[in-house]
Design a protein around this motif. Structure first.
Motif, PDB file in Angstrom:
ATOM      1  N   PRO A 188       0.839  -1.208   0.000  1.00 47.70           N
ATOM      2  CA  PRO A 188       0.000   0.000   0.000  1.00 47.70           C
ATOM      3  C   PRO A 188       0.873   1.257   0.000  1.00 47.70           C
ATOM      4  O   PRO A 188       2.016   1.235   0.450  1.00 47.70           O
ATOM      5  N   VAL A 189       0.306   2.332  -0.506  1.00 43.31           N
ATOM      6  CA  VAL A 189       1.030   3.597  -0.614  1.00 43.31           C
ATOM      7  C   VAL A 189       0.145   4.725  -0.094  1.00 43.31           C
ATOM      8  O   VAL A 189      -1.056   4.758  -0.362  1.00 43.31           O
ATOM      9  N   GLY A 190       0.751   5.651   0.650  1.00 38.93           N
ATOM     10  CA  GLY A 190       0.029   6.845   1.092  1.00 38.93           C
ATOM     11  C   GLY A 190      -0.799   6.598   2.328  1.00 38.93           C
ATOM     12  O   GLY A 190      -0.384   5.901   3.244  1.00 38.93           O
ATOM     13  N   GLU A 191      -1.984   7.177   2.341  1.00 41.97           N
ATOM     14  CA  GLU A 191      -2.863   7.091   3.506  1.00 41.97           C
ATOM     15  C   GLU A 191      -3.815   5.910   3.369  1.00 41.97           C
ATOM     16  O   GLU A 191      -4.453   5.740   2.336  1.00 41.97           O
ATOM     17  N   MET A 192      -3.904   5.131   4.424  1.00 41.64           N
ATOM     18  CA  MET A 192      -4.883   4.047   4.495  1.00 41.64           C
ATOM     19  C   MET A 192      -5.900   4.452   5.550  1.00 41.64           C
ATOM     20  O   MET A 192      -5.604   4.464   6.750  1.00 41.64           O
ATOM     21  N   ASP A 193      -7.066   4.844   5.080  1.00 41.78           N
ATOM     22  CA  ASP A 193      -8.106   5.325   5.988  1.00 41.78           C
ATOM     23  C   ASP A 193      -9.455   4.798   5.526  1.00 41.78           C
ATOM     24  O   ASP A 193      -9.521   3.884   4.706  1.00 41.78           O
ATOM     25  N   ILE A 194     -10.516   5.365   6.040  1.00 47.18           N
ATOM     26  CA  ILE A 194     -11.857   4.856   5.745  1.00 47.18           C
ATOM     27  C   ILE A 194     -12.174   4.890   4.253  1.00 47.18           C
ATOM     28  O   ILE A 194     -12.943   4.060   3.766  1.00 47.18           O
ATOM     29  N   GLU A 195     -11.567   5.798   3.521  1.00 49.22           N
ATOM     30  CA  GLU A 195     -11.834   5.894   2.087  1.00 49.22           C
ATOM     31  C   GLU A 195     -11.259   4.740   1.298  1.00 49.22           C
ATOM     32  O   GLU A 195     -11.768   4.405   0.233  1.00 49.22           O
ATOM     33  N   LEU A 240      -8.222  -4.278   2.255  1.00 46.65           N
ATOM     34  CA  LEU A 240      -8.762  -5.600   2.571  1.00 46.65           C
ATOM     35  C   LEU A 240      -8.841  -6.476   1.317  1.00 46.65           C
ATOM     36  O   LEU A 240      -8.522  -7.667   1.368  1.00 46.65           O
ATOM     37  N   LEU A 241      -9.229  -5.896   0.178  1.00 50.95           N
ATOM     38  CA  LEU A 241      -9.237  -6.653  -1.078  1.00 50.95           C
ATOM     39  C   LEU A 241      -7.837  -7.162  -1.426  1.00 50.95           C
ATOM     40  O   LEU A 241      -7.663  -8.321  -1.820  1.00 50.95           O
ATOM     41  N   ALA A 242      -6.851  -6.302  -1.299  1.00 55.11           N
ATOM     42  CA  ALA A 242      -5.473  -6.696  -1.608  1.00 55.11           C
ATOM     43  C   ALA A 242      -4.981  -7.783  -0.650  1.00 55.11           C
ATOM     44  O   ALA A 242      -4.340  -8.751  -1.070  1.00 55.11           O
ATOM     45  N   LEU A 243      -5.291  -7.642   0.627  1.00 51.29           N
ATOM     46  CA  LEU A 243      -4.884  -8.646   1.608  1.00 51.29           C
ATOM     47  C   LEU A 243      -5.579  -9.984   1.349  1.00 51.29           C
ATOM     48  O   LEU A 243      -4.954 -11.047   1.460  1.00 51.29           O
ATOM     49  N   THR A 270       1.879   6.603   4.788  1.00 53.53           N
ATOM     50  CA  THR A 270       2.062   7.860   5.516  1.00 53.53           C
ATOM     51  C   THR A 270       1.079   7.997   6.663  1.00 53.53           C
ATOM     52  O   THR A 270       1.291   8.787   7.578  1.00 53.53           O
ATOM     53  N   PHE A 271      -0.015   7.211   6.615  1.00 50.63           N
ATOM     54  CA  PHE A 271      -1.033   7.286   7.663  1.00 50.63           C
ATOM     55  C   PHE A 271      -1.863   6.014   7.626  1.00 50.63           C
ATOM     56  O   PHE A 271      -2.125   5.464   6.558  1.00 50.63           O
ATOM     57  N   CYS A 272      -2.266   5.554   8.797  1.00 50.31           N
ATOM     58  CA  CYS A 272      -3.135   4.388   8.906  1.00 50.31           C
ATOM     59  C   CYS A 272      -4.132   4.661  10.022  1.00 50.31           C
ATOM     60  O   CYS A 272      -3.725   4.980  11.142  1.00 50.31           O
ATOM     61  N   ASP A 273      -5.438   4.568   9.719  1.00 50.62           N
ATOM     62  CA  ASP A 273      -6.435   4.808  10.755  1.00 50.62           C
ATOM     63  C   ASP A 273      -7.058   3.493  11.210  1.00 50.62           C
ATOM     64  O   ASP A 273      -6.644   2.406  10.796  1.00 50.62           O
ATOM     65  N   SER A 274      -8.084   3.591  12.056  1.00 49.47           N
ATOM     66  CA  SER A 274      -8.707   2.402  12.620  1.00 49.47           C
ATOM     67  C   SER A 274      -9.398   1.550  11.559  1.00 49.47           C
ATOM     68  O   SER A 274      -9.496   0.329  11.720  1.00 49.47           O
ATOM     69  N   SER A 275      -9.846   2.153  10.471  1.00 45.24           N
ATOM     70  CA  SER A 275     -10.468   1.376   9.392  1.00 45.24           C
ATOM     71  C   SER A 275      -9.445   0.453   8.733  1.00 45.24           C
ATOM     72  O   SER A 275      -9.730  -0.714   8.460  1.00 45.24           O
ATOM     73  N   ALA A 276      -8.277   0.983   8.468  1.00 44.40           N
ATOM     74  CA  ALA A 276      -7.213   0.176   7.877  1.00 44.40           C
ATOM     75  C   ALA A 276      -6.709  -0.859   8.883  1.00 44.40           C
ATOM     76  O   ALA A 276      -6.405  -1.996   8.511  1.00 44.40           O
ATOM     77  N   LEU A 277      -6.627  -0.477  10.155  1.00 47.13           N
ATOM     78  CA  LEU A 277      -6.242  -1.437  11.187  1.00 47.13           C
ATOM     79  C   LEU A 277      -7.249  -2.584  11.229  1.00 47.13           C
ATOM     80  O   LEU A 277      -6.870  -3.748  11.345  1.00 47.13           O
ATOM     81  N   ALA A 322      -8.959  -3.714   8.732  1.00 47.28           N
ATOM     82  CA  ALA A 322      -8.670  -4.553   7.561  1.00 47.28           C
ATOM     83  C   ALA A 322      -7.493  -5.485   7.857  1.00 47.28           C
ATOM     84  O   ALA A 322      -7.535  -6.673   7.530  1.00 47.28           O
ATOM     85  N   LEU A 323      -6.445  -4.952   8.496  1.00 41.98           N
ATOM     86  CA  LEU A 323      -5.295  -5.784   8.860  1.00 41.98           C
ATOM     87  C   LEU A 323      -5.699  -6.882   9.842  1.00 41.98           C
ATOM     88  O   LEU A 323      -5.280  -8.038   9.702  1.00 41.98           O
ATOM     89  N   LEU A 324      -6.503  -6.524  10.829  1.00 40.34           N
ATOM     90  CA  LEU A 324      -6.930  -7.506  11.833  1.00 40.34           C
ATOM     91  C   LEU A 324      -7.835  -8.573  11.221  1.00 40.34           C
ATOM     92  O   LEU A 324      -7.732  -9.762  11.571  1.00 40.34           O
ATOM     93  N   THR A 325      -8.713  -8.177  10.302  1.00 37.45           N
ATOM     94  CA  THR A 325      -9.576  -9.140   9.621  1.00 37.45           C
ATOM     95  C   THR A 325      -8.741 -10.118   8.803  1.00 37.45           C
ATOM     96  O   THR A 325      -8.969 -11.335   8.835  1.00 37.45           O
TER      97      THR A 325
END
Length: 152
Positions: free
Chosen positions: A27-34, A40-43, A82-89, A91-94
């Motif tokens: 992933p590149v850049g910001e991973m957030d709700i958007e 998650l698709l990539a994972l 550059t940024f990871c929010d709870s939505s991306a977290l 996705a990682l946890l799922t």
């Protein structure tokens, strides 16, 4: 080496690369709700490739009664986040849960201070093996290039 950009979701392409010993997600850049859905698709795609590679290896190299080879790990190259929010977290946890159920792991490579802090604050750091450096770029690809091989 097979490279497959993840399907576009939220306008974000995330490279998924099959390496010798792992499947890399970049992933590149910001991973957030958007764009957490794109992550998650990539994972999910990376996990499917990791499991398919292990099964193909077992089918080709082992007697019929032998156990399947262990699946490759999925390594998330966090060096360009550059940024990871709870939505991306989430996705990682799922993906971690799915990987664990399949007998493999989701590893985080080169996470930055913001991601490490998020993992520490949420108690999730202990759930992911962390590698200090990202997986190498496949032959013919420049480090830091996008899914199409061009510099970003």
């Amino acid at each position: 080496m097979v490279e497959r950009p993840a399907r576009e979701a939220g306008g974000k392409d995330i490279a998924v690369e099959v390496l010798d010993r792992a499947v890399a997600v970049r992933p590149v850049g910001e991973m957030d709700i958007e764009n957490a859905s794109a992550l998650l698709l990539a994972l999910t795609e990376a996990l499917a490739l990791a499991l398919a590679g292990a099964q193909a290896h077992a089918d080709a190299d082992a007697p019929a009664d032998a156990h399947a080879s262990p699946a490759k790990a999925v390594v998330v190259d966090c060096s360009r986040l550059t940024f990871c929010d709870s939505s991306a977290l989430n996705a990682l946890l799922t993906a971690r849960r799915a990987a664990q159920e399949a007998g493999t792991a989701i590893r985080l490579a080169a996470p930055g201070p913001q991601l490490l802090r998020l993992l520490e604050l949420t108690g999730a750091l202990a759930l992911f093996p962390v590698d200090p450096t990202p997986p190498p770029a496949p032959p013919g690809r420049l480090p830091g290039s996008g899914p199409d091989g061009l510099p970003r």
